[in-house]
Design a protein around this motif. Structure first.
Motif, PDB file in Angstrom:
ATOM      1  N   VAL A  65       5.314 -40.910   8.495  1.00  0.00           N
ATOM      2  CA  VAL A  65       4.991 -40.515   7.123  1.00  0.00           C
ATOM      3  C   VAL A  65       6.301 -40.442   6.347  1.00  0.00           C
ATOM      4  O   VAL A  65       7.385 -40.461   6.929  1.00  0.00           O
ATOM      5  N   THR A  66       6.203 -40.345   5.029  1.00  0.00           N
ATOM      6  CA  THR A  66       7.411 -40.211   4.219  1.00  0.00           C
ATOM      7  C   THR A  66       8.026 -38.825   4.431  1.00  0.00           C
ATOM      8  O   THR A  66       7.381 -37.917   4.960  1.00  0.00           O
ATOM      9  N   ALA A  67       9.265 -38.688   3.997  1.00  0.00           N
ATOM     10  CA  ALA A  67       9.944 -37.396   4.117  1.00  0.00           C
ATOM     11  C   ALA A  67       9.175 -36.315   3.364  1.00  0.00           C
ATOM     12  O   ALA A  67       9.012 -35.194   3.865  1.00  0.00           O
ATOM     13  N   ARG A  68       8.693 -36.631   2.184  1.00  0.00           N
ATOM     14  CA  ARG A  68       7.940 -35.650   1.402  1.00  0.00           C
ATOM     15  C   ARG A  68       6.671 -35.229   2.139  1.00  0.00           C
ATOM     16  O   ARG A  68       6.338 -34.043   2.217  1.00  0.00           O
ATOM     17  N   GLU A  69       5.947 -36.195   2.677  1.00  0.00           N
ATOM     18  CA  GLU A  69       4.728 -35.882   3.426  1.00  0.00           C
ATOM     19  C   GLU A  69       5.046 -35.058   4.682  1.00  0.00           C
ATOM     20  O   GLU A  69       4.284 -34.157   5.042  1.00  0.00           O
ATOM     21  N   ALA A  70       6.181 -35.362   5.316  1.00  0.00           N
ATOM     22  CA  ALA A  70       6.570 -34.627   6.524  1.00  0.00           C
ATOM     23  C   ALA A  70       6.874 -33.166   6.206  1.00  0.00           C
ATOM     24  O   ALA A  70       6.452 -32.264   6.939  1.00  0.00           O
ATOM     25  N   VAL A  71       7.590 -32.924   5.117  1.00  0.00           N
ATOM     26  CA  VAL A  71       7.922 -31.546   4.735  1.00  0.00           C
ATOM     27  C   VAL A  71       6.658 -30.795   4.337  1.00  0.00           C
ATOM     28  O   VAL A  71       6.462 -29.637   4.728  1.00  0.00           O
ATOM     29  N   ALA A  72       5.777 -31.445   3.577  1.00  0.00           N
ATOM     30  CA  ALA A  72       4.520 -30.795   3.176  1.00  0.00           C
ATOM     31  C   ALA A  72       3.679 -30.440   4.401  1.00  0.00           C
ATOM     32  O   ALA A  72       3.115 -29.339   4.485  1.00  0.00           O
ATOM     33  N   ALA A  73       3.612 -31.356   5.370  1.00  0.00           N
ATOM     34  CA  ALA A  73       2.832 -31.096   6.585  1.00  0.00           C
ATOM     35  C   ALA A  73       3.467 -29.974   7.407  1.00  0.00           C
ATOM     36  O   ALA A  73       2.756 -29.135   7.981  1.00  0.00           O
ATOM     37  N   TRP A  74       4.796 -29.955   7.482  1.00  0.00           N
ATOM     38  CA  TRP A  74       5.529 -28.912   8.217  1.00  0.00           C
ATOM     39  C   TRP A  74       5.251 -27.538   7.615  1.00  0.00           C
ATOM     40  O   TRP A  74       4.934 -26.584   8.331  1.00  0.00           O
ATOM     41  N   LEU A  75       5.324 -27.441   6.286  1.00  0.00           N
ATOM     42  CA  LEU A  75       5.033 -26.173   5.623  1.00  0.00           C
ATOM     43  C   LEU A  75       3.560 -25.796   5.812  1.00  0.00           C
ATOM     44  O   LEU A  75       3.231 -24.635   6.070  1.00  0.00           O
ATOM     45  N   GLY A  76       2.674 -26.789   5.700  1.00  0.00           N
ATOM     46  CA  GLY A  76       1.243 -26.524   5.833  1.00  0.00           C
ATOM     47  C   GLY A  76       0.868 -26.057   7.230  1.00  0.00           C
ATOM     48  O   GLY A  76       0.093 -25.102   7.392  1.00  0.00           O
ATOM     49  N   SER A  77       1.397 -26.706   8.265  1.00  0.00           N
ATOM     50  CA  SER A  77       1.077 -26.291   9.629  1.00  0.00           C
ATOM     51  C   SER A  77       1.684 -24.925   9.933  1.00  0.00           C
ATOM     52  O   SER A  77       1.102 -24.118  10.662  1.00  0.00           O
ATOM     53  N   SER A  78       2.851 -24.642   9.336  1.00  0.00           N
ATOM     54  CA  SER A  78       3.461 -23.323   9.515  1.00  0.00           C
ATOM     55  C   SER A  78       2.595 -22.254   8.864  1.00  0.00           C
ATOM     56  O   SER A  78       2.344 -21.195   9.461  1.00  0.00           O
ATOM     57  N   GLN A  92       8.175 -22.656  22.211  1.00  0.00           N
ATOM     58  CA  GLN A  92       7.387 -23.618  22.976  1.00  0.00           C
ATOM     59  C   GLN A  92       5.928 -23.620  22.540  1.00  0.00           C
ATOM     60  O   GLN A  92       5.298 -24.672  22.441  1.00  0.00           O
ATOM     61  N   ARG A  93       5.396 -22.437  22.271  1.00  0.00           N
ATOM     62  CA  ARG A  93       3.965 -22.332  21.977  1.00  0.00           C
ATOM     63  C   ARG A  93       3.624 -22.507  20.501  1.00  0.00           C
ATOM     64  O   ARG A  93       2.544 -23.013  20.177  1.00  0.00           O
ATOM     65  N   TYR A  94       4.536 -22.069  19.619  1.00  0.00           N
ATOM     66  CA  TYR A  94       4.169 -22.034  18.202  1.00  0.00           C
ATOM     67  C   TYR A  94       5.125 -22.795  17.285  1.00  0.00           C
ATOM     68  O   TYR A  94       4.934 -22.790  16.074  1.00  0.00           O
ATOM     69  N   GLY A  95       6.143 -23.416  17.841  1.00  0.00           N
ATOM     70  CA  GLY A  95       7.078 -24.163  17.008  1.00  0.00           C
ATOM     71  C   GLY A  95       6.385 -25.331  16.306  1.00  0.00           C
ATOM     72  O   GLY A  95       5.516 -25.984  16.884  1.00  0.00           O
ATOM     73  N   GLN A  96       6.760 -25.566  15.075  1.00  0.00           N
ATOM     74  CA  GLN A  96       6.158 -26.634  14.274  1.00  0.00           C
ATOM     75  C   GLN A  96       7.108 -27.829  14.213  1.00  0.00           C
ATOM     76  O   GLN A  96       8.302 -27.667  13.994  1.00  0.00           O
ATOM     77  N   GLU A  97       6.567 -29.013  14.388  1.00  0.00           N
ATOM     78  CA  GLU A  97       7.357 -30.242  14.352  1.00  0.00           C
ATOM     79  C   GLU A  97       6.998 -31.061  13.119  1.00  0.00           C
ATOM     80  O   GLU A  97       5.921 -30.903  12.547  1.00  0.00           O
ATOM     81  N   PHE A  98       7.891 -31.950  12.753  1.00  0.00           N
ATOM     82  CA  PHE A  98       7.617 -32.870  11.652  1.00  0.00           C
ATOM     83  C   PHE A  98       6.800 -34.045  12.182  1.00  0.00           C
ATOM     84  O   PHE A  98       7.125 -34.606  13.224  1.00  0.00           O
ATOM     85  N   PRO A  99       5.748 -34.426  11.466  1.00  0.00           N
ATOM     86  CA  PRO A  99       4.952 -35.571  11.924  1.00  0.00           C
ATOM     87  C   PRO A  99       5.722 -36.882  11.766  1.00  0.00           C
ATOM     88  O   PRO A  99       6.597 -36.999  10.910  1.00  0.00           O
ATOM     89  N   ASP A 100       5.384 -37.847  12.582  1.00  0.00           N
ATOM     90  CA  ASP A 100       5.993 -39.179  12.499  1.00  0.00           C
ATOM     91  C   ASP A 100       5.185 -40.075  11.571  1.00  0.00           C
ATOM     92  O   ASP A 100       4.071 -39.745  11.168  1.00  0.00           O
TER      93      ASP A 100
END
Length: 197
Positions: free
Chosen positions: A77-90, A67-75
């Motif tokens: 954006v392309t799939a590539r941008e979403a994965v990059a953002a997910w890894l970056g925020s993690s 709940q506090r630290y889980g990372q979500e995929f941004p809306d």
């Protein structure tokens, strides 16, 4: 102000946060009930009454972590941008040592569980699989959106980027900085084209 002699109200969320940080830092097997009671500011009977045993408290702490630290995929954006953002925020979260232990609790808290605690190990493995299913769903959406070719091997992509994510957690535990992990993510995202053929 509470009347004199009345015990202070029990703050379940604060106690659960305290337990979460202890499990996150020490792992399931490295954490004793005495450690938990001390961190939570309650005695053992109260701990059992509020949360049950150690394993049920651990489950609650893992849910709290999500709940506090889980990372979500941004809306939007392309799939590539979403994965990059997910890894970056993690990576940012994994290396933020100012507020919590480094790395990912779901990756690290059960690494050294013995056979006696295999249920804890299996519980965390299921959590990791669920996270990778979210990755798979985002990649599948990328196929539908035309970001990813229809013939792409989603299994390979999920395995690769999931392994990168888990590796970032280990590197953070070992002292890597956000900038250092960003360089790893750059290489991982440069590999995106390998899956698109």
């Amino acid at each position: 102000m509470s009347p004199r002699g009345r015990p202070r109200a029990f703050d379940r969320d604060a106690a659960l946060d305290a337990a979460m940080y202890v499990f996150w830092e020490r792992g399931y097997e490295g954490t004793s009930m005495a450690d938990l009671a001390a961190a939570m500011g309650i005695n053992s009977p109260s701990l059992y009454a509020a949360f049950g045993g150690k394993e049920s408290l651990f489950h609650a702490a893992v849910e709290r972590y999500g709940q506090r630290y889980g990372q979500e995929f941004p809306d939007r954006v392309t799939a590539r941008e979403a994965v990059a953002a997910w890894l970056g925020s993690s990576a940012k979260a994994f290396t933020d040592r100012s507020a919590h232990p480094p790395g990912c609790m779901i990756v690290l808290a059960g690494v050294n569980c013995t056979q006696q605690n295999r249920r804890v190990r299996e519980f965390l493995a299921e959590k990791r699989r669920n996270n990778l299913e979210k990755l798979r769903a985002r990649l599948a959406r990328g196929v539908l959106d035309g970001d990813i070719p229809e013939n792409v091997d989603l299994d390979r992509m999920v395995t690769f980027y999931g392994t990168v994510l888990h590796g970032l957690s280990i590197q953070a535990l070992d002292g890597a900085t956000e900038r250092g992990l960003a360089e790893v993510i750059d290489v991982a995202m440069a590999s995106w084209k390998i899956f698109q053929v």
